[in-house]
Design a protein around this motif. Sequence first.
Motif, PDB file in Angstrom:
ATOM      1  N   ASP A 248      56.318  53.962  63.005  1.00 14.53           N
ATOM      2  CA  ASP A 248      55.379  54.477  64.000  1.00 14.53           C
ATOM      3  C   ASP A 248      55.635  53.787  65.341  1.00 14.53           C
ATOM      4  OD1 ASP A 248      54.251  51.925  63.762  1.00 14.53           O
ATOM      5  OD2 ASP A 248      52.533  52.610  62.603  1.00 14.53           O
ATOM      6  N   ARG A 283      54.397  69.565  63.355  1.00 14.00           N
ATOM      7  CA  ARG A 283      53.534  69.230  64.487  1.00 14.00           C
ATOM      8  C   ARG A 283      53.082  70.457  65.260  1.00 14.00           C
ATOM      9  NH1 ARG A 283      57.337  65.908  68.655  1.00 14.00           N
ATOM     10  NH2 ARG A 283      55.328  65.757  69.763  1.00 14.00           N
ATOM     11  N   ARG A 287      47.632  68.369  64.375  1.00  9.93           N
ATOM     12  CA  ARG A 287      47.412  67.531  65.563  1.00  9.93           C
ATOM     13  C   ARG A 287      47.719  66.067  65.314  1.00  9.93           C
ATOM     14  NH1 ARG A 287      41.402  68.958  66.878  1.00  9.93           N
ATOM     15  NH2 ARG A 287      41.391  68.878  64.595  1.00  9.93           N
ATOM     16  N   VAL A 288      47.433  65.588  64.089  1.00  5.98           N
ATOM     17  CA  VAL A 288      47.692  64.181  63.773  1.00  5.98           C
ATOM     18  C   VAL A 288      49.188  63.892  63.831  1.00  5.98           C
ATOM     19  CG1 VAL A 288      47.552  62.410  61.970  1.00  5.98           C
ATOM     20  CG2 VAL A 288      45.593  63.921  62.396  1.00  5.98           C
ATOM     21  N   ASP A 290      51.415  65.622  65.457  1.00 11.12           N
ATOM     22  CA  ASP A 290      51.871  65.787  66.833  1.00 11.12           C
ATOM     23  C   ASP A 290      51.566  64.544  67.666  1.00 11.12           C
ATOM     24  OD1 ASP A 290      52.975  67.480  68.972  1.00 11.12           O
ATOM     25  OD2 ASP A 290      50.942  67.376  69.796  1.00 11.12           O
ATOM     26  N   GLU A 291      50.377  63.977  67.490  1.00 13.57           N
ATOM     27  CA  GLU A 291      50.016  62.768  68.234  1.00 13.57           C
ATOM     28  C   GLU A 291      50.911  61.594  67.842  1.00 13.57           C
ATOM     29  OE1 GLU A 291      45.889  62.185  67.482  1.00 13.57           O
ATOM     30  OE2 GLU A 291      45.256  63.951  68.654  1.00 13.57           O
ATOM     31  N   ARG A 292      51.178  61.469  66.549  1.00 15.10           N
ATOM     32  CA  ARG A 292      52.031  60.377  66.085  1.00 15.10           C
ATOM     33  C   ARG A 292      53.453  60.517  66.625  1.00 15.10           C
ATOM     34  NH1 ARG A 292      51.393  60.874  60.802  1.00 15.10           N
ATOM     35  NH2 ARG A 292      53.326  62.034  60.412  1.00 15.10           N
ATOM     36  N   GLU A 293      53.995  61.719  66.577  1.00 13.50           N
ATOM     37  CA  GLU A 293      55.353  61.946  67.070  1.00 13.50           C
ATOM     38  C   GLU A 293      55.446  61.741  68.580  1.00 13.50           C
ATOM     39  OE1 GLU A 293      58.253  62.794  65.132  1.00 13.50           O
ATOM     40  OE2 GLU A 293      56.817  61.930  63.711  1.00 13.50           O
ATOM     41  N   THR A 294      54.412  62.155  69.292  1.00 16.81           N
ATOM     42  CA  THR A 294      54.387  61.958  70.747  1.00 16.81           C
ATOM     43  C   THR A 294      54.373  60.477  71.087  1.00 16.81           C
ATOM     44  OG1 THR A 294      53.238  64.065  71.108  1.00 16.81           O
ATOM     45  CG2 THR A 294      53.094  62.413  72.862  1.00 16.81           C
ATOM     46  N   ALA A 295      53.552  59.702  70.356  1.00 17.46           N
ATOM     47  CA  ALA A 295      53.460  58.261  70.609  1.00 17.46           C
ATOM     48  C   ALA A 295      54.791  57.567  70.327  1.00 17.46           C
ATOM     49  CB  ALA A 295      52.351  57.654  69.750  1.00 17.46           C
ATOM     50  N   GLU A 298      57.224  58.388  73.184  1.00 15.19           N
ATOM     51  CA  GLU A 298      56.880  57.652  74.401  1.00 15.19           C
ATOM     52  C   GLU A 298      57.307  56.195  74.312  1.00 15.19           C
ATOM     53  OE1 GLU A 298      52.705  58.312  74.824  1.00 15.19           O
ATOM     54  OE2 GLU A 298      52.949  60.304  75.757  1.00 15.19           O
TER      55      GLU A 298
END
Length: 365
Positions: A248, A283, A287-288, A290-295, A298
């Motif tokens: 993560d 994703r 949503r979960v 998608d948020e994890r992959e986005t983080a 980044e």
Amino acid sequence: MKKIILSVLLFAAILSIKSQEIKYTDASELNLIGKPFPDTPNPYHRIDTLVFKGFNTTENRQVRCPVGMSVLFKSNTTKITMSTNWGYVYNTVSTMPIAFRGYDLYFKNERGEWQYAASGANRNYQEGKEDTFTLIENMDGTAHDFMLYLPMYSEIHTCKIGIDNDAYIEPIESNFRHRIAVYGSSFTQGVSTTRAGMSWPMQFMRHTGLQIVSIAASGRCMMQPYYTTVLEELETDAFIFDTFSNPDAALIRERLLPFIDRLIKAHPNKPLIFQRTIYREKRNLDRVVDERETAKAEAVEEIFHELKNGKEKERFNDVYLITPNASDNHETSVDGIHPNDYGYSLWSRSIEEPVMQILAKYGIR
């Protein structure tokens, strides 16, 4: 007269039976390529777990699986039979049994290219018993150069290649160049492929002619210090990483810089090519995820921006970040995570140009 005829028929029958007999050669007596470390007690293990410590139960099983390894040989047999004694055998719904406990055979065609010949696994496999099945038959007896991919996710104790009793089998030299190490997740292992030769590293190897050695670790590629020790000791000309798929964002921020620092020290002036993780189709609506992959994405971008633009940027001149693509119209996913064979083909081709451009800077062609 009758006795003479019967004798002739009996002799012919004996010759026929004799010609149908199978003689076996242990695959390790041929040319076993793609092996990360040469002297493991079991020739089909990638890593000697008595030498390298720290692996958990899952990781111990994984490093004993021969993913990325293949056997090169020449034979004029008309039939190839495989006989295997298994150790740990993987099982999953998202990957073909041919990939995780079967064999994938290629031959060299008249253009000198490796071309698909056959693949298979025993439908009647029984745990604990010698597993024997016919991989290919009815060939014309012409001598061919073969490359046999070993299973990508099951442990082999013994692997024997059976040929016609009157045929020959011999090792051939590898024409693959250099040694390029790949360290990555289930993507690098080839989960959701139909056969072992269809993972992105194996397709990349066939298409470029560069020898790949795989330290794939499905679900467990998280830049652990003990895995880093393995990579430090590995003889290689370059690294290609798929290290951002399993950890993560917090773990990436914690481990990436120490991981890079150790490898720069152990392998100075060698290219360390990192890949962004591929787009997970899950994703799209989850949503979960998608948020994890986005983080995660980044975190990777922030760290690499600092590496390439910070005060010590010269120290990271041999560190690269590229972008693979395993999706075509969002139709290549098997389970929302892993691509199918075509997706892995897209992945391999998408990184070929940037990787080859980077490697060329180091005289690797």
